[in-house]
Write a protein that holds these residues in place. Structure first.
Motif: not given
Length: 247
Positions: A206-221
């Motif tokens: 879920y957080t990986f897809f959020l990163f793909l959509n929002l491009r926020e580095k915090v989701y990778i962390d």
């Protein structure tokens, strides 16, 4: 006022002495198995001896001359620290039940050497190895935690000797269960672990897809944190050694 403080001081000292003495009062020279219990933590019945030379043999350790080397443990979880020594653990079991098959294991899966010596029917001591230095293929087991099966011990007295060593912190947290009770509880644990890893894996995706959509580095962390937590749990629960590091 002074008298009251004096009485409180005495009461505190007596209370503290009582709690400090509990492990000693509960300590036993051997573990008694009865019909009312199916699971035990035998730490209070263990005896420990440190072999600084790493040269003792089971014949020496099991002899009457070696009894003075062993000291009572009085703890359910034993932290042996980092040392070049190896340790011998002695556990005497008095089985007062008709249950013949039991399982004894350790909650810490990372002992380099974890050997059990058991003697049955007047034969020589038999060695069974479950340490990480022993390849899975040679352990004849497919369990996530190191364990040993004790068979045909109904209404008998049995003395077990464990020989352990490690390259880093050695932890001994033994448990003993009937074979049937172990299987039932392990099946439940497998179900709960499956739910836990499933939920964690879902959060990871879920957080990986959020990163793909929002491009926020915090989701990778956050993903790295979840992944690290999962891998630590995977290792300490014994699944890493069972499913990944098979020899």
């Amino acid at each position: 006022m002074k008298k009251t403080r004096h009485l409180l001081g005495i009461l505190f000292s007596v209370t503290l002495l009582f709690f400090l003495s509990i492990p000693v009062l509960n300590a036993s020279t051997h573990l008694v198995l009865n019909d009312s219990e199916k699971s035990y933590f035998p730490g209070l019945s263990l005896k420990l001896a440190e072999d600084a030379s790493n040269s003792w043999t089971i014949d020496q350790v099991s002899s009457s001359e070696w009894k003075s080397h062993f000291q009572a443990v009085n703890k359910n979880t034993l932290l042996l620290g980092v040392s070049a020594s190896s340790w011998w653990i002695k556990l005497k079991i008095e089985n007062q039940t008709d249950l013949a098959n039991w399982v004894i294991g350790n909650n810490f899966p990372f002992l380099k050497q974890f050997d059990l010596y058991i003697q049955q029917e007047g034969q020589d001591y038999r060695r069974i190895s479950r340490g990480t230095s022993t390849p899975f293929a040679e352990r004849n087991e497919s369990n996530r935690l190191p364990l040993f099966h004790l068979n045909d011990i109904a209404n008998t007295d049995t003395t077990l000797y464990f020989h352990i060593s490690n390259d880093y912190q050695a932890v001994l947290s033994l448990w003993l269960q009937t074979e049937e009770s172990y299987r039932e509880q392990e099946n439940l644990r497998q179900l709960l672990y499956g739910i836990y890893y499933g939920v964690m894996g879902g959060m990871l995706l879920y957080t990986f897809f959020l990163f793909l959509n929002l491009r926020e580095k915090v989701y990778i962390d956050y993903n790295l944190l979840i992944l690290t937590t999962m891998m630590m749990s995977f290792s300490f629960n014994g699944y890493a050694g069972l499913m990944i590091f098979l020899d």
